[in-house]
Enzyme design. Structure first.
Site, PDB file in Angstrom:
ATOM      1  N   ASP A  67      -5.524  16.475 -21.658  1.00 25.16           N
ATOM      2  CA  ASP A  67      -5.029  15.499 -21.722  1.00 25.16           C
ATOM      3  C   ASP A  67      -5.198  14.906 -23.336  1.00 25.16           C
ATOM      4  O   ASP A  67      -5.353  16.057 -23.979  1.00 25.16           O
ATOM      5  CB  ASP A  67      -7.681  15.445 -21.006  1.00 25.16           C
ATOM      6  CG  ASP A  67      -7.759  16.044 -22.201  1.00 25.16           C
ATOM      7  OD1 ASP A  67      -7.899  17.391 -22.083  1.00 25.16           O
ATOM      8  OD2 ASP A  67      -9.297  16.090 -22.593  1.00 25.16           O
ATOM      9  N   GLU A 110     -10.171  18.482 -22.247  1.00 22.39           N
ATOM     10  CA  GLU A 110     -10.750  19.304 -22.922  1.00 22.39           C
ATOM     11  C   GLU A 110     -11.102  18.761 -24.634  1.00 22.39           C
ATOM     12  O   GLU A 110     -12.976  18.945 -25.465  1.00 22.39           O
ATOM     13  CB  GLU A 110      -9.509  19.922 -23.692  1.00 22.39           C
ATOM     14  CG  GLU A 110      -9.961  21.337 -24.570  1.00 22.39           C
ATOM     15  CD  GLU A 110     -10.093  20.909 -25.910  1.00 22.39           C
ATOM     16  OE1 GLU A 110     -10.491  21.865 -26.842  1.00 22.39           O
ATOM     17  OE2 GLU A 110      -9.347  19.767 -26.543  1.00 22.39           O
TER      18      GLU A 110
END
Lengths: 359, 359
Positions: free
Chosen positions: B74, B129
């Site tokens: 991400d 994350e």
């Protein structure tokens, strides 16, 4: 319940009830100011002036002294506590009973029933006391027509439970700022922590011993206190600014300038920037040694007390007029839903003032 | 620009550009996870598992050691910086270039081009994350399938400019509260000032000397800092509560429990209530003395550095797997609009890892 003309023939307790039933929340005093003006204009021994919703009336008998009886006609917002209610113990309940329509009733009764006082009298009825200082009607009159307020002594009929409260403390609020440098808290040595830098400010506040000052026999207790502190950017950032808000309540032997100088001195060398003044209202001397005040004290009796809060007596003080608080209300009940006043205290205050002004 | 299948035949720099042009802001990783899974399933030497949008692939060659190569797929939200752009100096610009699609490209290239590594390999690609810790995909995998992460050593390809960063600091944030008693500031002696009561807390913070701890040759510098302070009721009220938020960044020789015990000890006798833990993430040991780590260090070269921030290496550490950060991105450019990466560093990292795993 449409308001009607004020009836100054009834005693001050009944008149208080009529005034309470005539709502006049700050900003909405016009109808009551009209009624007060109309009632006073009906009294031939008085000259009446008006400025906005402030009404000033005076005798002109050429007496050696002139005294002011002053009160504000506004109240805080109603809280389902109007109309008033008289209980079986003689206690009158409702918004403004203590703060301060009972005082206003006493003013109006003296105006109506003492046509030839031993001192010339000035009656001041003003608006917007319960809101921001710049709206205060007494302040507006003092600025536009200071001559209307000229006198040797003033009595402000704010609630004081029938005791004389002399002068008032001054209040100064300043913001003290420490600086630093932001950094990620995982690498704090790259920054400088502004909250840590405020440690000496709190140390000095914690170690401070406030003065007790006796003036005209009244003891004023000072206080220097943090009333707010704020600092921080995020949970992982070394903060670069911290602000401590400090309130100094000081005795009336200090001017506003002296009070600020004292605060500067207390925090000298603490690493704070020049204090930013957020609020400053000067103190008022009790003026109890003035002949008019002494006669007043003798007439009303009791032991005078110092006033710790700030009140409009300070505005008279700024005009060179010594002033005291003396009214039938209870300051601890002001602004409360269960606001009330003991009607016997209203009658007592009315009688004591009449005695002082007719002896 | 519809995303297409990932082409693992191109070098890691070109693959980085393809990954950047395949937006995958936190919470929106499904399409990229699908593409990663599809590309890995096409490689016959790997076994592939999936949990949510987390993809784990492994060799099963019966080697003496197993190492993990891990990275999150991400990014933070786009900032008008996609599609990517390669400038004439060989620098690739765009969201995620540094943090950490260049690292993910290196993982994928090793997966595709090293079918018979000298150590068994586990590739971990995870989501979320960049958002709240409880959403973190690596955490979800560690909880649901800890056996997928079992290994002797882990390399997290977070941006570290091609240098090895060992372990990570722990971070603990607590709220320290002092109490008092409200009173009107004109009568401050009737109350107790909670902000003044915070003076000893700031004193201890200001006087605190943080430790420097050397582990596996890396020096960790600690920090104990106020990151927030708040107190105050109103400008004329003595405050009855003050809260200081303190962040302790500690070396990986302490457990989370030991870190909290230390904070308690520092503020013992300060008059604060039991600290409230607002955030706690354990430290990670660098584990550089492990044979797999030593071989890794020798292969990639350079001087290992301590990692000051907190990263997901800590999650491996909690599973008993020593872990380091090693990736081509620049941590100082992460999350910035002008995020970029030097493509030579991507190729360098790819080549160093391949050298370590094939020597």
């Amino acid at each position: 319940m449409s308001p009607t003309a004020l009836d100054l023939h009834q005693d001050a307790a009944r008149l208080t009830a009529q005034l309470v039933d005539f709502p006049s929340v700050s900003g909405d005093e016009k109808a009551l100011a009209d009624a007060v003006e109309e009632a006073l204009r009906a009294l031939p021994h008085l000259t009446v002036d008006r400025y906005g919703n402030n009404v000033v009336a005076r005798t002109s008998l050429g007496r050696a002294e002139r005294v002011v009886l002053a009160g504000h006609i506004d109240t805080v917002p109603l809280a389902d506590n109007v109309p008033s209610r008289l209980d079986e113990d003689g206690v009158l309940w409702g918004c403004g009973t203590s703060d301060m329509k009972s005082g206003v009733a006493v003013q109006l009764r003296i105006a109506a029933t003492v046509p030839a006082p031993n001192r010339d009298l000035t009656f001041v009825f003003y608006d917007n006391e319960e809101v921001a200082a710049h709206l205060n009607g007494l302040g507006h009159v003092a600025e536009a027509h200071p001559e209307w307020l000229a006198a040797d002594f003033a009595v402000l009929l704010e609630p004081s439970e029938g005791e004389v409260e002399g002068g008032c403390q001054g209040t100064l609020r300043v913001a003290l700022r420490t600086g630093g440098e932001r950094a990620h808290s995982a690498r704090s040595w790259l920054g400088a922590n502004a909250i840590h830098a405020a440690a000496p400010v709190l140390d000095r506040l914690a170690a401070y011993t406030p003065r007790r000052v006796v003036i005209d026999g009244l003891e004023y207790r000072e206080g220097l206190n943090a009333v707010g502190i704020e600092g921080g950017v995020a949970g992982n950032v070394i903060p670069d600014e911290c602000t401590v808000k400090v309130n100094y309540r000081y005795a009336p032997d200090l001017s506003e300038e002296q009070a600020l100088a004292h605060v500067r001195e207390v925090f000298d060398g603490c690493g704070v920037a020049e204090p930013t003044v957020e609020d400053s209202s000067g103190a008022a001397l009790p003026g109890l040694s003035h002949p008019a005040a002494r006669a007043f004290l003798q007439a009303v009796g009791g032991e005078p007390r110092p006033k710790y809060g700030w009140t409009d007596v300070s505005r008279f003080s700024a005009l060179g007029v010594p002033a005291v608080n003396y009214g039938p209300g209870d300051p601890n009940l002001a602004h409360k839903r269960d606001e009330r006043v003991d009607t016997r205290l209203i009658l007592h205050c009315e009688e004591r003032l009449r005695s002082w002004l007719t002896a």
